[in-house]
Structure formats: structure tokens, C-alpha cells
Design an enzyme around this catalytic site. Structure first.
Site, PDB file in Angstrom:
ATOM      1  N   GLU A 129       9.742 -73.188 -22.194  1.00 33.57           N
ATOM      2  CA  GLU A 129      10.453 -72.534 -23.070  1.00 33.57           C
ATOM      3  C   GLU A 129      10.720 -73.497 -24.140  1.00 33.57           C
ATOM      4  O   GLU A 129      11.789 -73.881 -24.267  1.00 33.57           O
ATOM      5  CB  GLU A 129      11.724 -71.828 -22.394  1.00 33.57           C
ATOM      6  CG  GLU A 129      12.028 -70.589 -23.288  1.00 33.57           C
ATOM      7  CD  GLU A 129      13.477 -70.757 -24.329  1.00 33.57           C
ATOM      8  OE1 GLU A 129      13.078 -71.124 -25.572  1.00 33.57           O
ATOM      9  OE2 GLU A 129      14.657 -70.810 -23.695  1.00 33.57           O
TER      10      GLU A 129
ATOM     11  N   CYS B 271      16.957 -72.486 -30.222  1.00 37.27           N
ATOM     12  CA  CYS B 271      15.410 -72.383 -30.305  1.00 37.27           C
ATOM     13  C   CYS B 271      15.117 -71.055 -31.000  1.00 37.27           C
ATOM     14  O   CYS B 271      13.822 -70.803 -31.400  1.00 37.27           O
ATOM     15  CB  CYS B 271      15.037 -72.494 -28.948  1.00 37.27           C
ATOM     16  SG  CYS B 271      15.837 -71.339 -27.824  1.00 37.27           S
TER      17      CYS B 271
END
Length: 579
Positions: free
Chosen positions: A326, A361
Site C-alpha cells: 500500500e 498517502c
């Protein structure tokens, strides 16, 4: 220390409760004697008593950075917390807000030579895991109960506040952002309490070709696994991945980011308080190269990594692809041609780009604005909203992975592109005492013309993810909408995206031709948001790791195993000719 100090008092209270000798005067005298003998600890004792620090916690967040002897974050391996003298080197973590303060904690700087206990711990884990659908099935129930208790414990106001304050101390963000992280984590734990752990391992059966034959598909663990967690969500990301690994039958070794390791140390204390066996999880504090040595020199079957794409690609190469990533996302938002709710859209853009100082993110990295939004003054509203952010309430704060110089150099490089201009920001924060190793900049936006952005010599610079309160803004119209799609196609990572429009035809055009794994669509679309109620993760990469949902947990933390049962030989069977 405290248990030893108050053991005599506890014993007298126990006797009194049982109707045996221990008068109030005796209790008062013993308490007075203990206090006089331990005056040096009185402040901490009263702080713990009156600030509602959870009983299982090993520090008070209010005192982090206040003591010359900072909190020491321990390693946990094979069920035992390692004492400080077990690891010779330490890393001192500075107070990210005030470089004049004492360090907030020290972390073991575990070396390769210190890894033997961790390697041995991983070697003890069978490939078939600690449990699976055919082995130790009672562990599904046990983990369901631990998770239920943990969800209840984390939902208590004093525990929620303890973690929110701990997060703010090591990864400064506003109280609302920190508490929101805690609440999402608690909701996730509640979601998977009780039977929901074993529901993750639900199998399916298919009838065979003849009587007595049946195939059953199972979700099977990997056994020994590793989790490398980032700094920006010190609680939410590691907890969701850690619990998913446990649910499916794996034993994880968790390596948190050094700057925020104290948060997960405390969460493991919470889990142990809620009944989790200390041998179920190892906690390793070390730097990246040491973690890599553990992964490569132990039987770890899978590493789940959340962080920068550079490190993710390195791990993928070193492990032969045995990773779930991720990793970094350069996240875009497109404002469609249908203009409405300008104040709301401007507020959401500000939140997406600058909340947590842009250190998500999923943060809005690039804004594609239809020219109609320029006509209603969206950019001036964005500037006004950004100006309201302040270091005083941590709505803007230190950047933990870039220095101020790094951020301003990148800003100036973008401003060299023809037609670019600084919309706002581009300056160091005023009147701060943030350590020099961190960044301290105002929320910043740089406008770059779309045609210039797409030029080969400029695109990589414009599409560089900067984990900071920073975004690139550009403008398009109906005639060059194809250039927006070209830009989206050329981006290398595809985590989150937002299409802000209620125009069905426009939405369909964008959604059909893009790939981001978590995409929000509609007038209230955002790029940030990783709640527990939907998948969060990238798309377009077979190594992509999701988080938070049953689908994500099964995808990341288990593999498919098929067992075909074939056990009835027909009475009339005759041996056929060989083939």
C-alpha cells in the site's frame, strides 16, 4: 515500581474488604509513609491518578518530552518484553514541535546481530499458521473475543484520549484528526468482534464429478509474516493490518516507524490487557536495512508494506515479489464543469490537501479544475481557507520526512516551468521551533499550465509525491479534457482519486477511463478518508494491499487452498485399461 510501592496498601485494602484487620488509620499511616519515602515520584503518581491514564499504559503522554530520562520503547519477542540492556544501541526521537525539549522517547536501534531471537520466533511458526480452518479453530473464537474487548476498551473516552494525545506527540496533527484515527480503529475492532473473525475463513464447496467427490476452497494462512508500518497513521494502519494478519492465522512481526513506535507499543499493552497471548505478535524496533535482514534470513512468507514506492519496490525485488504494497499515491482530484456548492468544495479541497500537513498517502496532490470554477473565485477561497491553518492547533505542523529546504526547493523547481505561478504559501512557517531535520512550511499551491505539465521534461517533477502540505493546481476546459485523462494515465501509482461532479455523463467518462483503487465520485467527493466501512487500497498492481474490510483482509493475509475429497469407490468398479 508502582505495584511494589502500593503492594502493602493493596493487601490491607483486600483484608479490609474481606472483613479482616486493617483500620482506616493504618491505611492513612501507610499511605503517608509511602509518599514520604517516594517524594520524587509523587508528581507522576498524582498525574496518573488524576489524568485517567489507563492502567495498562506505561507512560503519560503529557510528560513526553518533559523528562530528562525519556520513555524507552521496548521490543517484544516470543512473549517477552526485552529489557533496555538487551539492545546496546538506541535512537533518540526528538520532540517534533519543540527542538529545545527533551526527546519524547528512545527506541531500540536493533542491529543485525540482535535479530537471533526474532529469527527463532519466526522459525517456530508452521507454514500452516497458528490456526486454520482445520487446526486450532478455537483461536478464531479467542481472537473474536480479544477484538471485542479491545474495541470496547479503545472506545472508552480516557483510552481514546490517551491514544489521541500519544499520536499528537509523535506525529503532530490536529486533535480532531488524531481522535478520528482512534475512532476509526475502534470501529474496525468492533466490526470484527465475536464470530466475525471466523466468518473471514468461510469456505465454499463444489460438487464433484461422481459420488463421494467434492472440492472445498479454504482461506489459508501464510504462517510467519511481517508488517512494516508508516509514521503518518501510527495507530490505524498498523492495527488494521496487524489484526487482519492475526485473524487469518498468521504470526506477524511488526516493525513500526521509529518516530512513532511508542503508539503501537502501547496498543500491544492494550491487547494483552484484553486477553491476547503475548506470543501472538512480535514487535521489532529497528531501521529499515535491519528489518530487511530479518525478512530475508527468516522463514517469513509475506511482507505487507505501507510507505514510499521506492522502499516498496526495493522490498519487492529483494523478496522475489512476496509483498503486499500500500505504497505512495500521487492522488488527483478533478472538478467537473458543473459548478455548485463552492464553499463546500473549497473546504473539502483544503482538507484533502492540507489536513495532517498533507502527510497522508491519500492527500490531494494534484487538482484539475475546470475553468468554470476559476470564474467563481475558487482559488481565492482555497487561499483564504489555507491561511486559517495554524501551528497553534496543529492544523499545520511539522513534516517528518522532508526538510524545509527540500520542500521549498521542489516549489522553486516547479516555478521554473513556463506559465507556472505560486498561488499561496511557499514560505517557512513563522515563529516555530520545529527540529531542523523536519520540515516547517505554510500550506502551498503551485499552478502549472496543463500543456506544460504534460511535456516530457516537466511531468515527472509535477507528478512527484511530496509528503507535505503541498499541491499542484492546473486548469482545463471542455476542449482539452482528453489531456486530463492523459495525465491520469501517465501517473505511476493509483491509490485514491476524486471526481467532483454530479453530471452523470462526465462522471462515467472519468470513472471508465481511470484505475485508482479508492475513488470518490459526486459533489462531495474527496481523496482522503480511510474509514473502516469500505475498501482502501491501490488498484492496477497485483501486489496491491487493501485495508479495513473482509475482502481486504482475505486478499492480503490469506491464500486459496483447495481440498478435493474423493472417498467412495463404486461396488461395480472394474480395472480399466492403462492410459
Amino acid at each position: 515500581h508502582y505495584s511494589e510501592l502500593y503492594k502493602p496498601i493493596t493487601m490491607m485494602l483486600h483484608k479490609a474488604a474481606c472483613g479482616r484487620s486493617a483500620s482506616p488509620s493504618q491505611l492513612r499511616a501507610l499511605l503517608h509513609k509511602s509518599i514520604q519515602a517516594n517524594k520524587s515520584t509523587l508528581f507522576l503518581t498524582t498525574t496518573k491518578a488524576f489524568s485517567s491514564i489507563p492502567g495498562w499504559a506505561t507512560f503519560d503522554p503529557a510528560l513526553l518530552g518533559k523528562n530528562s530520562t525519556p520513555h524507552y520503547v521496548q521490543n517484544l519477542v516470543s512473549g517477552s518484553w526485552q529489557e533496555k540492556d538487551a539492545i546496546s544501541k538506541t535512537i533518540s526521537i526528538p520532540d517534533p514541535i519543540d527542538k529545545s525539549s527533551f526527546p519524547i522517547c528512545t527506541v531500540p536501534d536493533t542491529q543485525v546481530s540482535d535479530l537471533t531471537p526474532f529469527i527463532e520466533s519466526m522459525k517456530k511458526v508452521p507454514k500452516s499458521g497458528l490456526h486454520n480452518p482445520l487446526k486450532n479453530v478455537e483461536r478464531y473464537l479467542y481472537l473474536g473475543e480479544v477484538t471485542r474487548r479491545a474495541g470496547e476498551e479503545l472506545s472508552r473516552s480516557d483510552v481514546s484520549e490517551f491514544f489521541a494525545q500519544s499520536i499528537m506527540k509523535c506525529s503532530p496533527k490536529s486533535h480532531a484528526q488524531a481522535l478520528g484515527e482512534v475512532k476509526v480503529t475502534a470501529a474496525f475492532l468492533k466490526n470484527f468482534g465475536g464470530d466475525n473473525v471466523r466468518f473471514l475463513a468461510r469456505s465454499f464447496g463444489v460438487p464433484g464429478d461422481h459420488l463421494g467427490q467434492e472440492s472445498v476452497g479454504y482461506r489459508w494462512p501464510f504462517g510467519p509474516v511481517a508488517i512494516i508500518a508508516p509514521f503518518n497513521f501510527p495507530l490505524e494502519i498498523p492495527v488494521l493490518q496487524l489484526m487482519g494478519a492475526l485473524f487469518m492465522g498468521n504470526k506477524p512481526v511488526l516493525k513500526p516507524a521509529e518516530k512513532v513506535a511508542l503508539v503501537m507499543e502501547q496498543f500491544l499493552h492494550l491487547l494483552h490487557y484484553c486477553g491476547m497471548d503475548k506470543e501472538d505478535v512480535d514487535l521489532l524496533n529497528c531501521q529499515g536495512p535491519v528489518a530487511q535482514e530479518l525478512i530475508l534470513n527468516s522463514p517469513i512468507k509475506l511482507t505487507q508494506f505501507t510507505g514510499s514506492s521506492r522502499v516498496g519496490e526495493l522490498l519487492s525485488e529483494k523478496t522475489g515479489g512476496k509483498v503486499k504494497l500500500e505504497d505512495a499515491g500521487f492522488d488527483w482530484k478533478i472538478l467537473g464543469p458543473d459548478v455548485s456548492d463552492v464553499e463546500y468544495v473549497a473546504w473539502q479541497c483544503d482538507q484533502d490537501a492540507y489536513a495532517s500537513s498533507g502527510q497522508k498517502c491519500s492527500a490531494q496532490s494534484m487538482l484539475f479544475m475546470h475553468e468554470n470554477w476559476d470564474d467563481v473565485g475558487l482559488l481565492s477561497t482555497l487561499k483564504e481557507n489555507a491561511s486559517q491553518r495554524s501551528l497553534d492547533n496543529l492544523t499545520v505542523g511539522p513534516v517528518l520526512t522532508h526538510t524545509t529546504k527540500d520542500i521549498l526547493d521542489h516549489t522553486n523547481k516547479l516555478l521554473e516551468i513556463p506559465g507556472s505561478k505560486l498561488l499561496f504559501g511557499g514560505k517557512e512557517l513563522e515563529k516555530h521551533n520545529i527540529p531542523d531535520v523536519y520540515g516547517a512550511v505554510e500550506p502551498t499551491a503551485v499552478f502549472v499550465p496543463l500543456d506544460e505539465m504534460l511535456k516530457e521534461e516537466n511531468f515527472e517533477t509535477c507528478a512527484k509525491e511530496l509528503f507535505a502540505p503541498f499541491q499542484v493546481v492546473t486548469k482545463y476546459n471542455d476542449a482539452n479534457m482528453c489531456l486530463v485523462l492523459e495525465a491520469c494515465e501517465r501517473m505511476s501509482h493509483h491509490l485514491t482519486a476524486a471526481v467532483v461532479s454530479n453530471d452523470a455523463k462526465f462522471l462515467h467518462s472519468i470513472l471508465a477511463n481511470t484505475v485508482n483503487g479508492t475513488t470518490y465520485a459526486g459533489k462531495r467527493a474527496r481523496t482522503t478518508g480511510a474509514p473502516q466501512n469500505h475498501w482502501f487500497g491501490p488498484a492496477g498492481d497485483p501486489r496491491g494491499a487493501g485495508i479495513g474490510t473482509p475482502e481486504a483482509i482475505k486478499l492480503v493475509w490469506s491464500c486459496h487452498r483447495e481440498i478435493i475429497t474423493d472417498n467412495l469407490v463404486p461396488d461395480e468398479w472394474e480395472k480399466p485399461a492403462a492410459t
